[in-house]
Design a protein around this motif. Sequence first.
Motif, PDB file in Angstrom:
ATOM      1  N   ILE A  88      51.879  36.288  12.743  1.00 18.81           N
ATOM      2  CA  ILE A  88      51.136  37.263  11.955  1.00 18.81           C
ATOM      3  C   ILE A  88      50.144  36.581  11.032  1.00 18.81           C
ATOM      4  CG2 ILE A  88      51.342  39.132  10.271  1.00 18.81           C
ATOM      5  CD1 ILE A  88      54.172  39.610  11.434  1.00 18.81           C
ATOM      6  N   GLY A  89      48.895  37.065  11.077  1.00 13.83           N
ATOM      7  CA  GLY A  89      47.840  36.580  10.202  1.00 13.83           C
ATOM      8  C   GLY A  89      47.225  37.722   9.411  1.00 13.83           C
ATOM      9  N   VAL A  90      46.233  37.405   8.611  1.00 17.18           N
ATOM     10  CA  VAL A  90      45.615  38.347   7.677  1.00 17.18           C
ATOM     11  C   VAL A  90      44.300  38.881   8.231  1.00 17.18           C
ATOM     12  CG1 VAL A  90      44.508  38.514   5.395  1.00 17.18           C
ATOM     13  CG2 VAL A  90      46.688  37.298   5.654  1.00 17.18           C
ATOM     14  N   HIS A  91      44.105  40.198   8.135  1.00 12.83           N
ATOM     15  CA  HIS A  91      42.845  40.826   8.548  1.00 12.83           C
ATOM     16  C   HIS A  91      42.315  41.742   7.450  1.00 12.83           C
ATOM     17  CE1 HIS A  91      39.821  41.526  11.514  1.00 12.83           C
ATOM     18  NE2 HIS A  91      40.141  42.778  11.784  1.00 12.83           N
ATOM     19  N   THR A  92      42.632  41.414   6.192  1.00 13.00           N
ATOM     20  CA  THR A  92      42.210  42.106   4.977  1.00 13.00           C
ATOM     21  C   THR A  92      42.966  43.416   4.757  1.00 13.00           C
ATOM     22  OG1 THR A  92      40.344  43.440   5.826  1.00 13.00           O
ATOM     23  CG2 THR A  92      39.921  41.121   5.248  1.00 13.00           C
ATOM     24  N   TRP A  93      42.807  43.962   3.572  1.00  8.87           N
ATOM     25  CA  TRP A  93      43.518  45.181   3.196  1.00  8.87           C
ATOM     26  C   TRP A  93      42.871  46.437   3.782  1.00  8.87           C
ATOM     27  CZ3 TRP A  93      48.179  45.977   1.341  1.00  8.87           C
ATOM     28  CH2 TRP A  93      48.500  47.253   0.865  1.00  8.87           C
ATOM     29  N   SER A  94      41.517  46.510   3.766  1.00  6.77           N
ATOM     30  CA  SER A  94      40.852  47.759   4.176  1.00  6.77           C
ATOM     31  C   SER A  94      39.767  47.566   5.229  1.00  6.77           C
ATOM     32  CB  SER A  94      40.242  48.442   2.942  1.00  6.77           C
ATOM     33  OG  SER A  94      39.149  47.680   2.436  1.00  6.77           O
ATOM     34  N   HIS A  95      39.647  46.351   5.797  1.00  6.31           N
ATOM     35  CA  HIS A  95      38.711  46.062   6.884  1.00  6.31           C
ATOM     36  C   HIS A  95      37.248  46.254   6.480  1.00  6.31           C
ATOM     37  CE1 HIS A  95      37.173  45.976  11.079  1.00  6.31           C
ATOM     38  NE2 HIS A  95      38.299  45.342  11.344  1.00  6.31           N
ATOM     39  N   PRO A  96      36.796  45.637   5.389  1.00  4.62           N
ATOM     40  CA  PRO A  96      35.385  45.743   4.989  1.00  4.62           C
ATOM     41  C   PRO A  96      34.558  44.577   5.523  1.00  4.62           C
ATOM     42  CG  PRO A  96      36.581  44.671   3.263  1.00  4.62           C
ATOM     43  CD  PRO A  96      37.582  44.906   4.376  1.00  4.62           C
ATOM     44  N   TYR A  97      33.248  44.650   5.382  1.00  7.14           N
ATOM     45  CA  TYR A  97      32.407  43.461   5.522  1.00  7.14           C
ATOM     46  C   TYR A  97      32.670  42.604   4.280  1.00  7.14           C
ATOM     47  CZ  TYR A  97      29.601  45.153   9.480  1.00  7.14           C
ATOM     48  OH  TYR A  97      29.175  45.561  10.718  1.00  7.14           O
ATOM     49  N   MET A  98      33.275  41.462   4.477  1.00 12.20           N
ATOM     50  CA  MET A  98      33.721  40.665   3.336  1.00 12.20           C
ATOM     51  C   MET A  98      32.564  40.104   2.513  1.00 12.20           C
ATOM     52  SD  MET A  98      36.996  40.792   3.067  1.00 12.20           S
ATOM     53  CE  MET A  98      37.652  39.332   2.261  1.00 12.20           C
ATOM     54  N   THR A  99      31.429  39.798   3.146  1.00  7.66           N
ATOM     55  CA  THR A  99      30.316  39.227   2.387  1.00  7.66           C
ATOM     56  C   THR A  99      29.686  40.232   1.433  1.00  7.66           C
ATOM     57  OG1 THR A  99      28.685  39.738   4.115  1.00  7.66           O
ATOM     58  CG2 THR A  99      29.770  37.582   4.230  1.00  7.66           C
ATOM     59  N   THR A 100      29.975  41.525   1.607  1.00  8.67           N
ATOM     60  CA  THR A 100      29.404  42.539   0.720  1.00  8.67           C
ATOM     61  C   THR A 100      30.252  42.762  -0.520  1.00  8.67           C
ATOM     62  OG1 THR A 100      30.532  44.419   1.774  1.00  8.67           O
ATOM     63  CG2 THR A 100      28.434  43.710   2.741  1.00  8.67           C
ATOM     64  N   LEU A 101      31.407  42.109  -0.622  1.00 11.72           N
ATOM     65  CA  LEU A 101      32.304  42.282  -1.758  1.00 11.72           C
ATOM     66  C   LEU A 101      32.033  41.215  -2.814  1.00 11.72           C
ATOM     67  CD1 LEU A 101      35.718  42.913   0.055  1.00 11.72           C
ATOM     68  CD2 LEU A 101      33.949  44.577  -0.548  1.00 11.72           C
ATOM     69  N   ASN A 102      32.304  41.560  -4.076  1.00 15.16           N
ATOM     70  CA  ASN A 102      32.234  40.534  -5.115  1.00 15.16           C
ATOM     71  C   ASN A 102      33.508  39.680  -5.058  1.00 15.16           C
ATOM     72  OD1 ASN A 102      34.328  41.798  -6.675  1.00 15.16           O
ATOM     73  ND2 ASN A 102      32.811  43.155  -7.626  1.00 15.16           N
ATOM     74  N   ASP A 103      33.541  38.621  -5.836  1.00 13.52           N
ATOM     75  CA  ASP A 103      34.642  37.669  -5.750  1.00 13.52           C
ATOM     76  C   ASP A 103      35.996  38.320  -6.040  1.00 13.52           C
ATOM     77  OD1 ASP A 103      32.552  35.948  -5.345  1.00 13.52           O
ATOM     78  OD2 ASP A 103      33.062  34.565  -6.966  1.00 13.52           O
ATOM     79  N   THR A 104      36.043  39.188  -7.031  1.00 14.37           N
ATOM     80  CA  THR A 104      37.299  39.850  -7.386  1.00 14.37           C
ATOM     81  C   THR A 104      37.801  40.726  -6.246  1.00 14.37           C
ATOM     82  OG1 THR A 104      36.693  39.863  -9.728  1.00 14.37           O
ATOM     83  CG2 THR A 104      38.404  41.393  -9.044  1.00 14.37           C
ATOM     84  N   GLN A 105      36.893  41.425  -5.594  1.00 15.39           N
ATOM     85  CA  GLN A 105      37.284  42.272  -4.461  1.00 15.39           C
ATOM     86  C   GLN A 105      37.774  41.435  -3.286  1.00 15.39           C
ATOM     87  OE1 GLN A 105      33.452  44.299  -4.258  1.00 15.39           O
ATOM     88  NE2 GLN A 105      34.431  46.240  -4.822  1.00 15.39           N
ATOM     89  N   VAL A 106      37.144  40.291  -3.054  1.00 17.35           N
ATOM     90  CA  VAL A 106      37.605  39.397  -1.987  1.00 17.35           C
ATOM     91  C   VAL A 106      39.035  38.945  -2.267  1.00 17.35           C
ATOM     92  CG1 VAL A 106      37.269  37.138  -0.895  1.00 17.35           C
ATOM     93  CG2 VAL A 106      35.300  38.618  -1.348  1.00 17.35           C
ATOM     94  N   LEU A 107      39.315  38.591  -3.514  1.00 15.25           N
ATOM     95  CA  LEU A 107      40.668  38.196  -3.894  1.00 15.25           C
ATOM     96  C   LEU A 107      41.666  39.305  -3.580  1.00 15.25           C
ATOM     97  CD1 LEU A 107      40.068  36.507  -7.381  1.00 15.25           C
ATOM     98  CD2 LEU A 107      40.911  35.372  -5.326  1.00 15.25           C
TER      99      LEU A 107
END
Length: 402
Positions: free
Chosen positions: A160-179
Motif C-alpha cells: 500500500i502506497g499514498v495517492h493523497t487525501w482528495s486526489h488534487p493537482y498537487m502543484t496547485t496546492l500551497n505548502d500547508t495543503q500539500v502537507l
Amino acid sequence: MLWLVTLGLLTSTLASPLYSRQTSTLPAPGTRGPAPKSEWVAVYEVAKAAGRISTFAPAKLSGAGNPYYPPGVDTGENGFVTDSPSFVHAVAACFGDSDISDAPDGMYGVSFDDGPLPSSPALYQFLQKQNQTATHFFIGTNIVNNPDVFRQALASNAHIGVHTWSHPYMTTLNDTQVLGELGWTVQAIHDLSGGLIPKFWRPPYGDADNRVRAIAKEVFNLTLVGWNRDSDDWCLNESGGSSCGSYGPKSIEDLENELRSWAVGGVSPGIIGLEHELTSKSVGGFINTYAGLKQHGWDARCIPDLFDLSWYLNSPGDSQPIDSSVGIGAGLSSSPATTSSNLDAAATTPSPGTPSSVTSPVAAVESVSQTVQHLASSATPRPAFSSFSVPLAFFVAAGLLA
C-alpha cells in the motif's frame, strides 16, 4: 490487590503506542488540502529554513483544467517540475531522476491507483490467487469510506502506497495543503493497518514539481513513483462507454489490446504501468490480460520488490513486524527497515522501560475491524477509537502491553 493489577494494566494501555494510534482523528472525506498536524509543520519549517524546500508560488489551473505557473513565477533550477532543467512548466507525468518511473529490464511493476473501492475486491482476490504482489496507491478518503475493502487489501498481501487525501493537482496546492494531503493519507493507512507507515507515493495525474517532491521527501520520507506506460483505463465507465473524448480506450476490448501490446513490446527498460481499480472494467482489463503478461516472460512484482526495497518505512514487507518507534512526518530520520531480523531483534530486546511496540499488521487490523467500520460511517472528523472502545482483554490477549 486485584485493583492494583487492573490499574497497572490500564496505565500500560493508555501509554502504549497502539493506544496513541487509536485516538488520532482524520479529516472529513473529500477535504481538499486538510490542515496538517502541528508536528508535521514543525518538521517542514526546519527543512524550509535549511533551504531544502523550494520557494515559489503554486501552479494554477487553466480553463482546460491543466496546471501552469502564472507569469512572474521564478521557474529557475529549484522550481523545475522534474530534476531536469529541460522542464519549466507544471505538466502532468513529469518524473525526475530521484523518482521511480522505469522498472529494471524484463521486469513489470504492477500498480493500481484510486482504491480502495467496491470494485477492488475482485482484483485483490485474483492477485492473491495468482500469488502476485502489487502496489496499490490509495486515496485517504476512499480508505475511510471503504474500511472493509482496505482490510481485504491488507489481508491479500497488497503493498500500500499514498495517492493523497482528495486526489488534487498537487502543484496547485500551497505548502500547508500539500502537507495535509500527504500526511493524513499516511495517517489513515497507519491507523487502519495496525501501524504501517508508507514509503512510496504517486501524485494524482503525475503532477509534481520540486517543491511538492521536496515536501513529500523531507517531511514524510516518501519516494515518488511514476510510470512509463499509461493504460487510460479510467476512461471506461461501468456502463461500458468511455468518459474520455478523442483519446483512451472506447471499450474493454480496446483496453485489453493496449495492455497486450505492453506484454509483447520491448523489455528495456522494464514496465511500470498506470492502471486503476476504479471500475469492474479497469479491473477486468488487467485480469483478462494477466496470463499473456506471464506467458511472455515478464517478472511481475510490486514496486519495492523491483528494486529489493522494504515495503514500508517501518516494516520490510507484508506480515512482517512493525517498528512503531518510527514516526509519521519525522523527516528523513524515518529510515526504512532493511531486514526482518533487525525488527525481530528489536521486538525481543526492547530498551529498558519501553513497552513492546512490534505487532503484525494483519492481526491488528482484524482485531479492530468493527471499530474501524464505526469510524468510517461518519463524514466528519472524529476519533478513530474512543478511549474504551476496545476491551482491555484485547490488549492482554494480543500481547500488546508491556
